[in-house]
Design a protein around this motif. Structure first.
Motif, mmCIF file in Angstrom:
data_model
loop_
_atom_site.group_PDB
_atom_site.id
_atom_site.type_symbol
_atom_site.label_atom_id
_atom_site.label_comp_id
_atom_site.label_asym_id
_atom_site.label_seq_id
_atom_site.Cartn_x
_atom_site.Cartn_y
_atom_site.Cartn_z
ATOM 1 N N SER A 178 0.830 -1.208 0.000
ATOM 2 C CA SER A 178 0.000 0.000 0.000
ATOM 3 C C SER A 178 0.862 1.255 0.000
ATOM 4 N N ASP A 179 1.917 1.249 0.829
ATOM 5 C CA ASP A 179 2.817 2.399 0.864
ATOM 6 C C ASP A 179 3.554 2.560 -0.459
ATOM 7 N N PHE A 180 3.882 1.428 -1.083
ATOM 8 C CA PHE A 180 4.545 1.435 -2.386
ATOM 9 C C PHE A 180 3.697 2.194 -3.415
ATOM 10 N N ILE A 181 2.440 1.852 -3.461
ATOM 11 C CA ILE A 181 1.536 2.511 -4.412
ATOM 12 C C ILE A 181 1.388 3.990 -4.083
ATOM 13 N N LEU A 198 7.271 1.578 8.788
ATOM 14 C CA LEU A 198 7.301 0.976 7.459
ATOM 15 C C LEU A 198 7.279 2.132 6.475
ATOM 16 N N ALA A 199 8.172 2.115 5.506
ATOM 17 C CA ALA A 199 8.290 3.279 4.636
ATOM 18 C C ALA A 199 8.559 2.849 3.202
ATOM 19 N N ALA A 200 8.053 3.648 2.282
ATOM 20 C CA ALA A 200 8.302 3.455 0.853
ATOM 21 C C ALA A 200 8.875 4.749 0.300
ATOM 22 N N PHE A 201 9.951 4.637 -0.486
ATOM 23 C CA PHE A 201 10.630 5.789 -1.066
ATOM 24 C C PHE A 201 10.471 5.736 -2.582
ATOM 25 N N SER A 202 10.209 6.894 -3.173
ATOM 26 C CA SER A 202 10.067 6.949 -4.621
ATOM 27 C C SER A 202 10.717 8.223 -5.147
ATOM 28 N N PRO A 203 11.768 8.115 -5.970
ATOM 29 C CA PRO A 203 12.418 9.307 -6.528
ATOM 30 C C PRO A 203 11.448 10.130 -7.362
ATOM 31 N N GLN A 256 5.168 6.814 4.952
ATOM 32 C CA GLN A 256 5.550 5.983 6.091
ATOM 33 C C GLN A 256 4.371 5.807 7.038
ATOM 34 N N GLU A 257 4.337 4.647 7.672
ATOM 35 C CA GLU A 257 3.328 4.393 8.699
ATOM 36 C C GLU A 257 3.996 3.667 9.857
ATOM 37 N N ARG A 258 3.556 3.991 11.058
ATOM 38 C CA ARG A 258 4.182 3.452 12.253
ATOM 39 C C ARG A 258 4.050 1.928 12.260
ATOM 40 N N ARG A 303 0.465 7.746 10.112
ATOM 41 C CA ARG A 303 0.791 7.629 8.687
ATOM 42 C C ARG A 303 1.173 9.026 8.189
ATOM 43 N N LYS A 304 2.344 9.131 7.591
ATOM 44 C CA LYS A 304 2.865 10.441 7.209
ATOM 45 C C LYS A 304 3.481 10.386 5.823
#
Length: 746
Positions: A379-382, A654-659, A670-672, A570-571
């Motif tokens: 979900s964070d990826f999307i 939990l975090a997803a990074f996207s350039p 990110q979400e706790r 969630r941030k």
């Protein structure tokens, strides 16, 4: 071989050799200060050191000189091979003919000759009193000095203790012969082929009944030793041993810092240096880095601390006392496994069922956590990908609006008129401002209809970087902004007013490097485009618009952040993927950042491992033809949360990074982790609860069985004992009855 004669050791800061007389000591120490005037003897010394170090001082019959091992304060050390046996020796030539050198040679040879029976002290092979220059030979140890090994860092604890014990054995032997070393340090400990240490360099040693002082080496020398009136004491070697052990454990000598070295070096006289050294040790906090070294136990800490006591009365009285403490520590450590086994063995029987049950629980929990984490990160990826695309599109829209405006003929005509000095300045400026204000109002209205955030400012500079228009109006009009990245596009900002001469404005649309707002310390970005003349021959000026980076995030769908009333579980954030700086974050409000210094804002950066992940993601994006490739992590530590939040105990996300395109930024969703994996914790708690019930039940059954087994064994032992006693009495009775017959027989 004395490695302290090597060039490396002569250049160690603040290591002043001890001398026998006060005037000689002052000359030697002052010769190390480059800012002081050199005496004729010191000039001769320096001239000698500048000669070819491979120039052989003398030939010795029966020996073949191989190579120079080093050049020191009193001469050079050479490797030689005995012609008859092929044995290697180290020969120390006393090249400089001063009375002091003869004294040192005589003292060192006498002490080595006295201590030849110890295998822990380097052995003397021969002396050339009548040679020119004089020399003495000692055994050659190919592994060099301990100092060269410590240059690479601290030693393992076990190895440091082993070397310290061997050095102590050498000191005990020397002290037993009435000889105090007085200059114990890593450079005076040599290592043989098996890395066994040997103590060397007794040039500064004293007999235990001598009254003449002996200065050692700074940071290894006891504070009371740093006195020209000091009387030699065995506790000097105890302090030096503590400093040596501290160095081996921590990688540097106690109290030794660049600031302390510079402070002592800046002093002129020997008395001042010694006084400063004594005051430094007695007023500085007790060295404590050895307490943080992994593997250093409480007993070893106490030994080091007691050796380094500034008060000699609190120190170990001699080397034998230190050695006894180390041996006692080893005996205590050797008993620990037996004690632990006696405690643990009974517990292993009781806890034997836990691994089986624990393995099953952990497997279930692990599988459940993996599935739940994968779903959350998906979900964070999307979301991160959507956020990245949204911000890239928003920046592109802003840039296209500026490009469209910069190509309009009316703007270019007005800008050319403004630069026409024949027209009144007020008229030129008013016409240009009215046009730009009108166009900006149209853009603002369109963004408002789309419910997008407004820009922080719009402005226009001429081709020299001078601001000629701004909305909203600020006192910056008329100021030079040629140092700004949005003007020249060099990828950096020059100091204000110090831009390179002849700097040119950008010639292509450009998104500049981020910069901090002077008013709020918030990160900002400027999108700039050049404004060409009508003939497309030269750039008339630079039109730009700025916005706070947190405004870019505000425009994104609020559902990304989740329920804001849950204290931000969630941030979304914005990161500079080149150095890991946090550019925008829900906690980085204007009010919060305004209270922080610019340096404090710069320290809000990601951990090194996450920065590396961002850079790898960036490289992957450059190779990928389908756009950004988000990176996901399940152990992200939010640096802003750690600094600005009142409660940062639960700061794992939990975090997803996207350039974001070619901007050099990365969008973060990110979400706790504790909230995302709460079902895992609940399931684990349930399994543990029922597992404990099973475990307690099993333990009760085991103890019940043990109880009855023990009762049976106790009763059996009691019955057996009674029967044995009965049989024993019967035997005694029969023996008594037959005893007279035996008596008669006798």
């Amino acid at each position: 071989m004395n490695e302290s004669e090597s060039p490396e050791n002569t250049h160690i800061p603040a290591e002043d050799p001890a001398l026998e007389q006060q005037e000689s000591e002052r000359d030697c120490i002052e010769s190390q200060e480059k800012t002081l005037k050199q005496s004729p003897e010191e000039q001769e010394h320096a001239a000698h050191l500048s000669k070819d170090r491979f120039s052989l001082p003398a030939k010795i019959p029966g020996y073949v000189m191989m190579r120079s091992l080093g050049e020191g304060s009193y001469g050079s050390v050479w490797l030689a091979q005995e012609e008859n046996t092929g044995k290697y020796v180290a020969i120390k030539f006393y090249t400089y003919r001063r009375g002091l050198d003869w004294s040192l040679l005589n003292r060192e040879v006498e002490k080595l000759a006295e201590l030849y029976t110890s295998r822990h002290i380097i052995s003397l092979q021969g002396v050339g009193w009548n040679s020119d220059p004089p020399y003495y030979m000692m055994e050659y140890l190919e592994n060099g000095s301990l100092s060269s090994f410590l240059d690479a860092g601290p030693l393992p604890v076990s190895e440091a203790v082993r070397i310290a014990k061997t050095v102590l054995l050498a000191l005990v032997h020397a002290h037993g012969r009435g000889i105090l070393h007085c200059d114990l340090k890593p450079a005076n400990i040599l290592l043989d082929a098996n890395f066994e240490p040997r103590l060397c360099d007794f040039g500064q040693s004293r007999l235990s009944d001598e009254q003449s002082p002996s200065l050692g080496t700074l940071y290894y020398m006891a504070p009371e030793q740093a006195d020209l009136q000091a009387v030699p004491d065995s506790r000097w070697d105890v302090y030096a041993l503590g400093a040596l052990l501290y160095h081996m454990l921590c990688g540097k000598a106690p109290y030794r810092t660049s600031e302390n070295e510079q402070a002592i070096r800046n002093l002129n006289s020997l008395e001042e240096k010694l006084t400063a050294y004594r005051d430094l040790i007695r007023t500085s906090p007790r060295p404590a880095e050895h307490r943080k070294v992994s593997g250093v136990d409480r007993r070893l800490i106490e030994i080091v601390d007691r050796c380094l006591e500034t008060d000699p009365k609190k120190r170990f009285p001699n080397a034998q006392a230190v050695l006894s403490s180390l041996l006692q520590r080893e005996r205590h450590r050797a008993r620990r496994p037996l004690i632990a086994l006696g405690i643990i063995a009974p517990l292993l029987l009781v806890l034997g069922l836990i691994p089986v049950a624990g393995a099953a629980v952990n497997q279930m929990v692990h599988k459940f956590r993996e599935n739940l984490t994968a779903r959350a990160l998906s979900s964070d990826f999307i979301s991160a990908n959507l956020l990245s695309q949204y911000m890239e599109r928003d920046l592109q829209d802003r840039k296209e609006q500026l490009v469209d405006l910069s190509t309009r003929t009316l703007l270019r005509q007005n800008l050319q008129k403004f630069q026409d000095k024949d027209l009144p300045e007020e008229s030129r400026l008013q016409e240009l401002s009215d046009y730009l204000n009108q166009e900006k109002e149209i853009v603002d209205k369109k963004r408002a209809e789309l419910k997008r955030e407004q820009d922080t400012s719009w402005f226009l500079t001429d081709a020299n970087g001078t601001q000629i228009w701004r909305d909203p109006v600020r006192p910056t009009i008329g100021q030079d902004f040629s140092h700004r990245d949005y003007f020249h596009g060099h990828g950096l900002e020059y100091p204000k007013g110090k831009a390179p001469k002849g700097i040119k404005p950008i010639t292509e649309p450009y998104i500049c490097q981020v910069f901090k707002s002077d008013a709020t310390n918030q990160w900002m970005v400027a999108i700039a485009v050049p404004v060409w003349d009508l003939k497309e021959e030269k750039v008339l000026g630079v039109l730009a618009r700025t916005t706070h980076l947190d405004q870019l995030l505000t425009g994104f769908d609020e559902s990304i952040r989740g329920n804001s009333e849950r204290i931000g579980d969630r941030k979304i954030a914005l990161i500079d993927n080149r150095d890991g700086k946090v550019l925008a974050h829900p906690e980085m409000t204007a009010d919060t950042l305004r209270k922080m210094s610019r340096e404090e804002v710069d320290r809000l950066v990601l951990k090194k491992k996450h920065i590396n992940q961002l850079q790898l993601s960036r490289l992957a994006q450059q190779k990928n033809q389908f756009g950004a490739l988000p990176t996901v992590v399940d152990d992200f530590h939010d640096p802003v949360e750690a600094v600005l939040s009142e409660d940062d105990q639960d700061n794992v996300w939990l975090a997803a990074f996207s350039p974001i395109g070619t901007t050099g930024w990365t969008a973060v969703v990110q979400e706790r982790r504790s909230m995302a994996l709460r079902p895992v914790a609940e399931m684990r708690s349930w399994l543990i609860e029922y597992g404990l019930i099973v475990l307690v039940t099993s333990c009760l059954l085991i103890f019940t069985v043990w109880y009855f087994v023990m009762r049976v064994l106790t009763e059996r032992r009691g019955w057996d004992w009674s029967r044995h006693q009965s049989e024993k009495r019967s035997e005694q009775g029969s023996t008594s009855a037959s005893w007279p017959n035996h008596s008669n027989g006798i």
